[in-house]
Design a protein around this motif. Sequence first.
Motif, PDB file in Angstrom:
ATOM      1  N   UNK A 127       0.784  -0.997  -0.188  1.00 54.01           N
ATOM      2  CA  UNK A 127       0.236  -0.291   0.395  1.00 54.01           C
ATOM      3  C   UNK A 127       0.349   1.665   0.459  1.00 54.01           C
ATOM      4  N   UNK A 128       2.354   1.600   0.903  1.00 55.52           N
ATOM      5  CA  UNK A 128       3.419   2.366   0.803  1.00 55.52           C
ATOM      6  C   UNK A 128       3.181   2.886  -0.281  1.00 55.52           C
ATOM      7  N   UNK A 129       3.965   1.570  -1.207  1.00 52.64           N
ATOM      8  CA  UNK A 129       4.396   1.694  -2.798  1.00 52.64           C
ATOM      9  C   UNK A 129       3.389   1.922  -3.865  1.00 52.64           C
ATOM     10  N   UNK A 130       2.139   1.621  -3.338  1.00 53.17           N
ATOM     11  CA  UNK A 130       1.101   2.088  -4.616  1.00 53.17           C
ATOM     12  C   UNK A 130       0.756   3.551  -3.733  1.00 53.17           C
ATOM     13  N   UNK A 131       1.277   4.193  -2.733  1.00 53.28           N
ATOM     14  CA  UNK A 131       0.726   5.440  -2.155  1.00 53.28           C
ATOM     15  C   UNK A 131       1.955   6.747  -2.951  1.00 53.28           C
ATOM     16  N   UNK A 132       3.246   6.084  -3.167  1.00 58.34           N
ATOM     17  CA  UNK A 132       4.368   6.554  -3.821  1.00 58.34           C
ATOM     18  C   UNK A 132       4.379   6.413  -5.878  1.00 58.34           C
ATOM     19  N   UNK A 133       3.672   5.851  -5.918  1.00 60.69           N
ATOM     20  CA  UNK A 133       2.480   5.573  -7.255  1.00 60.69           C
ATOM     21  C   UNK A 133       1.932   6.713  -7.695  1.00 60.69           C
TER      22      UNK A 133
END
Length: 514
Positions: free
Chosen positions: A81-87
Amino acid sequence: MNEEQRLQSQQVKTVDPSDKKSEKDYSKYFQRVFMPPSMKDAKRRGKEAVKYHEDFSIPEEFLGMGKGRKFYIRTYGCQMNEHDTEVMAGILMQLGYEPTDQPEDANVILLNTCAIRENAENKVFGEIGHLKPLKMEKPDLLLGVCGCMSQEESVVNKLLKQYQYVDMVFGTHNIHRLPHILNEAYMAKEMVVEVWSKEGDVVENLPKVRQGKIKAWVNIMYGCDKFCTYCIVPYTRGKERSRRPEDIIQEVRQLAAQGYKEITLLGQNVNAYGKDFTDMEYGLGDLMDDLRKIDIPRIRFTTSHPRDFDDHLIEVLAKKGNLMEHIHLPVQSGSSEILKIMARKYTREQYLELVRKIKKAIPDVALTTDIIVGFPNETEEQFEETLSLVREVGFESAYTFIYSPREGTPAAKMKDNVPMEVKKERLQRLNELVNELSAKAMKKYEGKIVEVLVEGESKNNPDVLAGYTRRNKLVNFKGPKSAIGQIVKVKITEAKTWTLNGEMVVEREAVEVK
């Protein structure tokens, strides 16, 4: 127009829940585009080949959409989820939006949600309620709910009926469509819903705004095909789709060139990487062996499933170098009977054999795990088997949870016949054992010198620096601010249950341990 183009043209739907015609239209749309979790249907998936898209770009007509506007994203859940937020942050900034850490200053607020446990959902709904006054005060504010919760039928229905001031709802497979969703939300008078039940594509070249300049996450695959009976992830994240190794290697090389010191390879079931390739035999062990040759100090990966942890991966990890001797290996239960009900597809004996192989190849490995207590039908004897497995393996830490049913999973249909007071008592006993083992593991570090990747100031004291060892132990010590972002030597002076205290040493004093 082919079927995919037809679906693409109908992805965004605006819905006014108070309007009967709209509600009828929504019902038809919902049945076509969004399907509730179905074990039978989901296990038949994977027949279509994974499609790779290398050409993500912001449509010209949307450039400048965010000029003079700000965005705020609140993230719940796992590293994925954190990585999705970065995107999403990367896409928003390419659209011209600027980030803000104050929701009241934002023109777009996105709640990137987690569906793993009921408590996570309750927190999100509570936050949506707290944002209602801000939304009423600023009618032009766009409020969106995205992520794993959005892939659940019950959640979307609840949002439509009880939270009609939410402007947009989109799922985990739709992040690359964010510019289109925002554009529709600005023009629509009702809620915009875009939740695809179809998954299977891998979109490359998505922009990212990394959180920090020291450590980075690199997604290597999406989805999960394991269908553990308690888990909603195979439905919210879809089938297993691996990124091509050349794309991953290129991304890691770029991060190394930018000065990052550590990367963590991400996947819901990371060591199933490559099993969906039809044109070659190439798994996580092969990928780690290739990444090992890149000049970046530290490489980690998470999260593993014991069923897919093969001998080749162990062999590669034993080479060490920039591959860390810390493995997170969720066991969930120490009872073969409970593991069978969970559909984990391994026994207690098979798990212990895997641990034996890992320890033989990497004697100084630190093993951590996840454990669920109070699963339906768990007896006291079966729980005691979990305690004995924890002792036998000697886990250095563990994430422990009381079983919580997730609507749509097979386990949710089982009778939850372990009383809550029994679940809480078992969790307390398990945590006491985990704390004991953690303190024992930490005690061995006293007087030793370790390598620490310094991440920044301690959360509790700005005069103290904090960072992690190769085996993922948190170390607090005093040192110059110039050490932030560097790997330094620290002599451990005090061991606590979960953290280490120490003092920075000069290079000539260092006799390194891991």
